[in-house]
Design a protein around this motif. Sequence first.
Motif, mmCIF file in Angstrom:
data_model
loop_
_atom_site.group_PDB
_atom_site.id
_atom_site.type_symbol
_atom_site.label_atom_id
_atom_site.label_comp_id
_atom_site.label_asym_id
_atom_site.label_seq_id
_atom_site.Cartn_x
_atom_site.Cartn_y
_atom_site.Cartn_z
ATOM 1 N N ALA A 110 0.834 -1.195 0.000
ATOM 2 C CA ALA A 110 0.000 0.000 0.000
ATOM 3 C C ALA A 110 0.868 1.244 0.000
ATOM 4 C CB ALA A 110 -0.916 0.007 1.222
ATOM 5 N N SER A 111 0.512 2.208 -0.804
ATOM 6 C CA SER A 111 1.219 3.487 -0.819
ATOM 7 C C SER A 111 0.328 4.533 -0.199
ATOM 8 C CB SER A 111 1.570 3.874 -2.259
ATOM 9 O OG SER A 111 0.398 4.288 -2.950
ATOM 10 N N SER A 112 0.797 5.768 -0.163
ATOM 11 C CA SER A 112 0.027 6.847 0.457
ATOM 12 C C SER A 112 -1.233 7.159 -0.324
ATOM 13 C CB SER A 112 0.901 8.098 0.569
ATOM 14 O OG SER A 112 1.300 8.518 -0.722
ATOM 15 N N THR A 113 -1.339 6.680 -1.559
ATOM 16 C CA THR A 113 -2.519 6.963 -2.368
ATOM 17 C C THR A 113 -3.385 5.726 -2.572
ATOM 18 O OG1 THR A 113 -1.259 6.576 -4.392
ATOM 19 C CG2 THR A 113 -1.371 8.845 -3.570
ATOM 20 N N GLN A 114 -3.071 4.646 -1.889
ATOM 21 C CA GLN A 114 -3.847 3.421 -2.002
ATOM 22 C C GLN A 114 -4.514 3.097 -0.671
ATOM 23 O OE1 GLN A 114 -0.765 0.737 -3.045
ATOM 24 N NE2 GLN A 114 -0.888 1.124 -5.243
ATOM 25 N N LEU A 115 -5.522 2.253 -0.753
ATOM 26 C CA LEU A 115 -6.094 1.726 0.473
ATOM 27 C C LEU A 115 -5.065 0.832 1.154
ATOM 28 C CD1 LEU A 115 -9.686 0.792 -0.706
ATOM 29 C CD2 LEU A 115 -9.008 2.738 0.678
ATOM 30 N N PRO A 116 -5.135 0.709 2.471
ATOM 31 C CA PRO A 116 -4.105 -0.053 3.196
ATOM 32 C C PRO A 116 -4.192 -1.545 2.905
ATOM 33 C CG PRO A 116 -5.897 0.484 4.647
ATOM 34 C CD PRO A 116 -6.171 1.220 3.373
ATOM 35 N N THR B 212 -24.277 -2.562 6.452
ATOM 36 C CA THR B 212 -24.300 -2.871 5.026
ATOM 37 C C THR B 212 -22.939 -3.462 4.672
ATOM 38 O OG1 THR B 212 -23.398 -0.764 4.193
ATOM 39 C CG2 THR B 212 -25.786 -0.862 4.608
ATOM 40 N N PRO B 213 -22.863 -4.318 3.669
ATOM 41 C CA PRO B 213 -21.573 -4.913 3.319
ATOM 42 C C PRO B 213 -20.544 -3.886 2.889
ATOM 43 C CG PRO B 213 -23.249 -5.458 1.683
ATOM 44 C CD PRO B 213 -23.966 -4.847 2.847
ATOM 45 N N GLU B 214 -20.994 -2.845 2.180
ATOM 46 C CA GLU B 214 -20.051 -1.823 1.720
ATOM 47 C C GLU B 214 -19.488 -1.018 2.887
ATOM 48 O OE1 GLU B 214 -22.947 -2.934 -1.408
ATOM 49 O OE2 GLU B 214 -23.181 -2.129 0.625
ATOM 50 N N LYS B 215 -20.341 -0.718 3.857
ATOM 51 C CA LYS B 215 -19.882 0.045 5.022
ATOM 52 C C LYS B 215 -18.911 -0.794 5.856
ATOM 53 C CE LYS B 215 -23.129 2.198 7.209
ATOM 54 N NZ LYS B 215 -24.265 2.389 8.155
ATOM 55 N N ILE B 216 -19.232 -2.071 6.008
ATOM 56 C CA ILE B 216 -18.345 -2.961 6.756
ATOM 57 C C ILE B 216 -16.983 -3.055 6.080
ATOM 58 C CG2 ILE B 216 -17.989 -5.372 7.413
ATOM 59 C CD1 ILE B 216 -21.116 -5.497 7.720
ATOM 60 N N SER B 217 -16.979 -3.189 4.758
ATOM 61 C CA SER B 217 -15.722 -3.276 4.020
ATOM 62 C C SER B 217 -14.895 -2.010 4.188
ATOM 63 C CB SER B 217 -16.004 -3.530 2.539
ATOM 64 O OG SER B 217 -14.816 -3.661 1.807
ATOM 65 N N LEU B 218 -15.545 -0.856 4.121
ATOM 66 C CA LEU B 218 -14.853 0.414 4.336
ATOM 67 C C LEU B 218 -14.300 0.482 5.758
ATOM 68 C CD1 LEU B 218 -14.048 3.319 3.650
ATOM 69 C CD2 LEU B 218 -16.410 4.018 4.179
ATOM 70 N N GLY B 219 -15.101 0.088 6.725
ATOM 71 C CA GLY B 219 -14.642 0.116 8.109
ATOM 72 C C GLY B 219 -13.469 -0.808 8.344
ATOM 73 N N GLN B 220 -13.467 -1.944 7.678
ATOM 74 C CA GLN B 220 -12.355 -2.874 7.820
ATOM 75 C C GLN B 220 -11.062 -2.244 7.300
ATOM 76 O OE1 GLN B 220 -13.032 -6.693 6.018
ATOM 77 N NE2 GLN B 220 -11.138 -7.565 6.803
ATOM 78 N N ARG B 221 -11.139 -1.562 6.177
ATOM 79 C CA ARG B 221 -9.958 -0.883 5.635
ATOM 80 C C ARG B 221 -9.460 0.186 6.614
ATOM 81 N NH1 ARG B 221 -7.392 -3.450 1.439
ATOM 82 N NH2 ARG B 221 -8.958 -4.477 0.170
ATOM 83 N N LEU B 222 -10.371 0.957 7.152
ATOM 84 C CA LEU B 222 -9.982 2.026 8.079
ATOM 85 C C LEU B 222 -9.385 1.458 9.356
ATOM 86 C CD1 LEU B 222 -13.140 4.269 7.572
ATOM 87 C CD2 LEU B 222 -10.796 4.889 6.924
ATOM 88 N N PHE B 223 -9.907 0.338 9.818
ATOM 89 C CA PHE B 223 -9.425 -0.290 11.052
ATOM 90 C C PHE B 223 -7.939 -0.639 10.952
ATOM 91 C CE2 PHE B 223 -8.898 -3.825 14.055
ATOM 92 C CZ PHE B 223 -9.621 -3.397 15.159
ATOM 93 N N PHE B 224 -7.485 -0.969 9.741
ATOM 94 C CA PHE B 224 -6.089 -1.360 9.542
ATOM 95 C C PHE B 224 -5.220 -0.244 8.958
ATOM 96 C CE2 PHE B 224 -8.327 -5.364 9.771
ATOM 97 C CZ PHE B 224 -7.475 -6.147 10.525
ATOM 98 N N ASP B 225 -5.760 0.953 8.833
ATOM 99 C CA ASP B 225 -5.046 2.036 8.157
ATOM 100 C C ASP B 225 -4.244 2.869 9.150
ATOM 101 O OD1 ASP B 225 -4.148 4.134 6.547
ATOM 102 O OD2 ASP B 225 -5.939 4.014 5.290
ATOM 103 N N ARG B 226 -2.922 2.850 9.007
ATOM 104 C CA ARG B 226 -2.043 3.582 9.916
ATOM 105 C C ARG B 226 -2.063 5.088 9.671
ATOM 106 N NH1 ARG B 226 3.271 -0.402 10.560
ATOM 107 N NH2 ARG B 226 2.073 -2.189 11.355
ATOM 108 N N ARG B 227 -2.682 5.506 8.589
ATOM 109 C CA ARG B 227 -2.806 6.955 8.375
ATOM 110 C C ARG B 227 -3.758 7.605 9.373
ATOM 111 N NH1 ARG B 227 -3.151 6.046 1.952
ATOM 112 N NH2 ARG B 227 -4.345 4.310 2.795
ATOM 113 N N LEU B 228 -4.474 6.796 10.115
ATOM 114 C CA LEU B 228 -5.314 7.358 11.169
ATOM 115 C C LEU B 228 -4.503 7.723 12.406
ATOM 116 C CD1 LEU B 228 -8.640 5.318 11.013
ATOM 117 C CD2 LEU B 228 -8.023 7.453 9.887
ATOM 118 N N SER B 229 -3.192 7.520 12.374
ATOM 119 C CA SER B 229 -2.311 8.034 13.423
ATOM 120 C C SER B 229 -1.466 9.164 12.854
ATOM 121 C CB SER B 229 -1.401 6.936 13.979
ATOM 122 O OG SER B 229 -0.498 6.460 12.991
ATOM 123 N N ALA B 230 -1.005 10.040 13.720
ATOM 124 C CA ALA B 230 -0.328 11.257 13.280
ATOM 125 C C ALA B 230 0.963 10.978 12.527
ATOM 126 C CB ALA B 230 -0.056 12.163 14.482
#
Length: 426
Positions: A28-34, A69-87
């Motif tokens: 994953a790069s800075s412009t891709q999903l994690p 919804t399946p789409e919301k769950i999939s999005l949430g799963q990506r965010l859960f593993f995304d280190r960009r949510l830290s400073a």
Amino acid sequence: MKRALILVLVGAGIVTLILGCERSAKKASSTQLPLIPETDPLAQPKSPQQVGVPVEMTRAAIPADNPQTPEKISLGQRLFFDRRLSADGTVSCSTCHDPALAFTDRKPLSVGIQGRVGQRNAPTVLNAFYNKTQFWDGRVNTLEEQAALPIVNSVEMGHPSLDAAVAQIATVQEYKEAFQHVFGRPPNGPDLLRAIASYERTQLSFDSPFDHFIAGETNAISESAKHGWELFNTQARCNKCHALTDTQRDVTVFTDNDFHNIGIGIIRHNVVALARQAEQLIKSGDTSAIDRAAIQTDMSAVGRFLITKKEKDIASFKTPDLRNVLVTGPYFHDGSMETLWDVMDHYNKGDGLQDPYLDEDMQPLALIESDIDDLVAFLASLTSANYKEQGATELARQRTISRTNRPQRDTARAFSPKPPRPAPPK
């Protein structure tokens, strides 16, 4: 390319939903999903069709204003593993809640950005959506509220604001498209929290040997575990906190959703002085201020008092769900005990009897060694099938330690009468 199968509760029933094609594993790069552990079943949403799942309770735990919804769950799963949510891009939700570790970090105290150590042990995400409140002190009620606070805590994920975290992902084209598709608007803080919470609500964890026993498979657990289950509800007094009522056995989440002072941390901390300090510093009920005090300062030790300011709540903490307890140690809010034998020794001697705020149900239990072994066997039977192998390894490890190192053991106190509780200091 592969497809992920998810079962989600929709409306009044359970339906099977097939998510769209997932991307091939790549860096994953800075412009891709994690990159997330797509091939690891422990990270995937779980089927509610498990032995022991309380269907009505599960349906009721899905909020009307954030349906699954399946789409919301999939999005949430990506965010859960995304280190960009830290400073600094080094920490994600999964850092402290690793699916491979039963959604914990197996550390006494959690570690955030730049190696900063907090004051609390990370509880598991498994079955967390059944909780009436979140965090050890219950400072928020919902998973949406819970998801926000680590992101903006300087010891944990370190963003100055939720908007700053959103800005880190808002430029990613795939996120922009996903938020637009799921919510009909660009990336924003409230929707980010809704998505993460939706993913967390798919982490049901039942299907344990104990569930099969309750379902009628009499040989699903050992005779030792069966005796432990009886002790749990009688002499060991575990049901005083880990049941629906003192007389109604709970075979679902094993918590009264209440807060108790069980004598943890009293020796190490002057909780009365810390409580007075907390009263002065936190008068507004500001959740962020409470969160900072709980994670960053010794005021963490006063527990529920941070929220209620009631003297009876000094050093009280939430009763945790006991499912998967074998694989979610170390134990208690401060991670101060390594094994389940340590935990049982703590309760057996009625630790904290000189604590003026100690819960009235704490007392010496007079359990003999085989009783403690049986109680641990019962607790081990609450390990879900997904963690069966880990549970067997961990049980062997803890048993080995327990045969040579029992720092909490005090047999004399365990068989002594309960002394009178001292009066609170003036």
